[in-house]
Design a protein around this motif. Structure first.
Motif, mmCIF file in Angstrom:
data_model
loop_
_atom_site.group_PDB
_atom_site.id
_atom_site.type_symbol
_atom_site.label_atom_id
_atom_site.label_comp_id
_atom_site.label_asym_id
_atom_site.label_seq_id
_atom_site.Cartn_x
_atom_site.Cartn_y
_atom_site.Cartn_z
ATOM 1 N N GLY A 196 2.623 10.443 4.521
ATOM 2 C CA GLY A 196 1.298 9.969 4.679
ATOM 3 C C GLY A 196 0.385 10.694 5.398
ATOM 4 N N LEU A 197 0.987 11.017 6.481
ATOM 5 C CA LEU A 197 -0.077 11.935 7.275
ATOM 6 C C LEU A 197 -0.294 13.272 6.660
ATOM 7 C CD1 LEU A 197 -1.298 12.522 10.018
ATOM 8 C CD2 LEU A 197 0.908 13.666 10.683
ATOM 9 N N ILE A 198 0.534 14.064 6.003
ATOM 10 C CA ILE A 198 0.267 15.195 5.114
ATOM 11 C C ILE A 198 -0.652 14.874 4.188
ATOM 12 C CG2 ILE A 198 1.147 16.870 3.784
ATOM 13 C CD1 ILE A 198 3.675 16.660 5.548
ATOM 14 N N ALA A 199 -0.421 13.582 3.487
ATOM 15 C CA ALA A 199 -1.575 13.442 2.279
ATOM 16 C C ALA A 199 -2.903 13.065 2.940
ATOM 17 C CB ALA A 199 -0.749 12.117 1.484
ATOM 18 N N MET A 208 -11.541 12.972 -0.663
ATOM 19 C CA MET A 208 -11.177 11.690 -1.070
ATOM 20 C C MET A 208 -12.118 10.800 0.094
ATOM 21 S SD MET A 208 -9.674 10.064 -3.426
ATOM 22 C CE MET A 208 -9.124 8.102 -3.318
ATOM 23 N N PRO A 209 -12.524 9.718 -0.590
ATOM 24 C CA PRO A 209 -13.146 8.924 0.571
ATOM 25 C C PRO A 209 -12.132 8.296 1.169
ATOM 26 C CG PRO A 209 -14.116 8.639 -1.739
ATOM 27 C CD PRO A 209 -13.015 9.534 -2.032
ATOM 28 N N GLN A 210 -12.285 7.743 2.445
ATOM 29 C CA GLN A 210 -11.355 7.121 3.125
ATOM 30 C C GLN A 210 -10.043 7.466 3.264
ATOM 31 O OE1 GLN A 210 -11.691 3.033 1.642
ATOM 32 N NE2 GLN A 210 -13.480 2.438 2.908
ATOM 33 N N PRO A 211 -9.723 8.893 3.723
ATOM 34 C CA PRO A 211 -8.495 9.373 3.564
ATOM 35 C C PRO A 211 -7.365 8.848 4.385
ATOM 36 C CG PRO A 211 -10.018 11.009 4.815
ATOM 37 C CD PRO A 211 -10.948 9.730 4.166
ATOM 38 N N LEU A 212 -7.998 8.188 5.581
ATOM 39 C CA LEU A 212 -6.756 7.774 6.455
ATOM 40 C C LEU A 212 -6.131 6.756 5.802
ATOM 41 C CD1 LEU A 212 -5.387 7.828 9.206
ATOM 42 C CD2 LEU A 212 -7.124 6.318 9.997
ATOM 43 N N PHE A 213 -6.928 5.709 5.257
ATOM 44 C CA PHE A 213 -6.454 4.550 4.405
ATOM 45 C C PHE A 213 -5.542 4.866 3.452
ATOM 46 C CE2 PHE A 213 -6.732 1.709 0.975
ATOM 47 C CZ PHE A 213 -6.203 0.491 1.467
ATOM 48 N N GLY A 219 2.080 6.867 2.399
ATOM 49 C CA GLY A 219 3.062 6.483 3.050
ATOM 50 C C GLY A 219 3.922 5.502 2.889
ATOM 51 N N CYS A 220 3.192 4.376 2.628
ATOM 52 C CA CYS A 220 3.835 3.198 2.305
ATOM 53 C C CYS A 220 4.768 3.082 0.783
ATOM 54 C CB CYS A 220 2.780 1.851 2.132
ATOM 55 S SG CYS A 220 2.121 1.478 3.850
ATOM 56 N N PHE A 221 3.849 3.601 -0.108
ATOM 57 C CA PHE A 221 4.498 3.949 -1.433
ATOM 58 C C PHE A 221 5.567 5.061 -1.477
ATOM 59 C CE2 PHE A 221 1.005 1.317 -2.623
ATOM 60 C CZ PHE A 221 1.585 0.399 -3.692
ATOM 61 N N ALA A 222 5.574 5.819 -0.654
ATOM 62 C CA ALA A 222 6.828 7.008 -0.496
ATOM 63 C C ALA A 222 7.952 6.453 -0.319
ATOM 64 C CB ALA A 222 6.432 7.903 0.734
ATOM 65 N N ILE A 223 8.195 5.129 0.186
ATOM 66 C CA ILE A 223 9.643 4.565 0.280
ATOM 67 C C ILE A 223 10.094 4.240 -1.246
ATOM 68 C CG2 ILE A 223 10.725 2.591 1.134
ATOM 69 C CD1 ILE A 223 8.485 2.401 3.417
ATOM 70 N N ILE A 224 9.387 4.110 -2.306
ATOM 71 C CA ILE A 224 9.758 3.835 -3.362
ATOM 72 C C ILE A 224 10.624 4.935 -4.143
ATOM 73 C CG2 ILE A 224 9.104 2.851 -5.669
ATOM 74 C CD1 ILE A 224 6.570 1.684 -4.736
ATOM 75 N N PRO A 225 11.893 4.710 -4.292
ATOM 76 C CA PRO A 225 12.332 5.832 -5.363
ATOM 77 C C PRO A 225 11.913 6.492 -6.370
ATOM 78 C CG PRO A 225 13.757 4.065 -4.694
ATOM 79 C CD PRO A 225 12.513 3.474 -4.791
ATOM 80 N N ILE A 226 11.984 7.770 -6.697
ATOM 81 C CA ILE A 226 11.653 8.410 -7.549
ATOM 82 C C ILE A 226 9.965 8.684 -7.847
ATOM 83 C CG2 ILE A 226 11.746 8.927 -10.265
ATOM 84 C CD1 ILE A 226 14.154 7.116 -10.393
ATOM 85 N N VAL A 227 9.287 8.006 -8.331
ATOM 86 C CA VAL A 227 7.947 7.804 -8.149
ATOM 87 C C VAL A 227 7.397 8.040 -7.168
ATOM 88 C CG1 VAL A 227 7.424 6.978 -10.730
ATOM 89 C CG2 VAL A 227 7.803 5.567 -8.675
#
Length: 280
Positions: A196-199, A208-213, A219-227
């Protein structure tokens, strides 16, 4: 008699199916905080009840409070996003113009936009209604966690007593489960946070607007496997491309595909391999 017991057990397990996550969550916290509990009880001579309440408070502050804040942030942002029809209409019109200029076809109209907004409102409402069930699961989890720490080590002794394996294999299985719990409960969130931080840095660099959000969402979606994180950064690339910033979109695509994905597909495997000898 055995058949009756089996049938009643099946009904009992089926009735408790909604509390499986509570049970697993209590076990995870028990494994993570058990060394701390042993230290407080054996070295500091704390009572088991005081130790259980302290661990419940710490876990609540470290996990439940941040997750609640994240949920509130996402809900408020999504509500504002779909509540303001002008912002969505702008994005839809940009995408429609690109489709018209490239494929000479139109995908969107005013009715479709209204349907998207109504579906989003229904999703938000159903999610808010589901928060009550989530709160109930958290309460049950902490009830079980309190029981586990008040009866620390007793449940393991009962499990060892009725284990079908010999003592050495039972200990080996227990040690491996503890390692896997630490690996998934600590390494996975750390790697997701790093992604999430690197992204967020990439979103900021490429406009990209609102890069922190959106970094937090990645980072939250990174927990989902594969995608994983691609569920966020791929639409981000498309959005930047639709705004006419073609080179920025290409740059963000390369950045996310090479850098953000590298964290998930390489560093996560390396850390989990070193931490608990997890197979790739």
């Amino acid at each position: 008699a055995l058949a009756i017991i089996a049938i009643l057990s099946a009904f009992l397990i089926y009735s408790l199916r909604n509390f499986v996550t509570s049970f697993l969550g209590a076990i995870i916290f028990y494994v993570l905080f058990k060394p701390m509990a042993h230290h407080l009880i054996s070295k500091k001579h704390w009572k088991k009840t005081a130790t259980a309440w302290l661990i419940i408070l710490i876990s609540f502050l470290l996990v439940v409070v941040p997750l609640s804040g994240l949920i509130y942030l996402v809900i408020s942002k999504v509500s504002n996003m779909f509540g303001d029809s002008s912002g969505i209409a702008t994005v839809v019109n940009l995408l429609d113009e690109k489709m018209n200029s490239t494929f000479h076809a139109s995908l969107f109209n005013e009715n479709l936009l209204q349907k998207i907004q109504s579906q989003a409102s229904l999703w938000i409402s159903s999610f808010l209604n589901g928060l009550l069930q989530i709160s109930t699961s958290i309460a049950v989890m902490y009830f079980l966690l309190y029981y586990l720490f008040v009866n620390i080590d007793k449940n393991e002794n009962i499990a060892n007593k009725f284990s079908p394996f010999n003592p050495d294999n039972t200990k080996l299985l227990g040690d491996e489960l503890v390692k896997m719990t630490y690996s998934n409960a600590i390494i996975v969130p750390l790697v997701a946070g790093g992604q999430g931080l690197i992204a967020a840095i990439g979103y900021w660099i490429f406009g990209m607007p609102q890069p922190l959000f959106w970094g937090i969402m990645t980072g939250c979606f990174a927990i989902i496997p594969i995608v994983g994180s691609a569920l966020i950064w791929v639409p981000a690339v498309i959005f930047i491309f639709l705004t006419g910033e073609s080179w920025q979109a290409i740059g963000l695509l390369l950045y996310c595909a090479l850098v953000v994905s590298l964290v998930d597909n390489v560093i996560r495997l390396f850390l989990q391999k070193r931490f608990a000898n997890v197979h790739p």
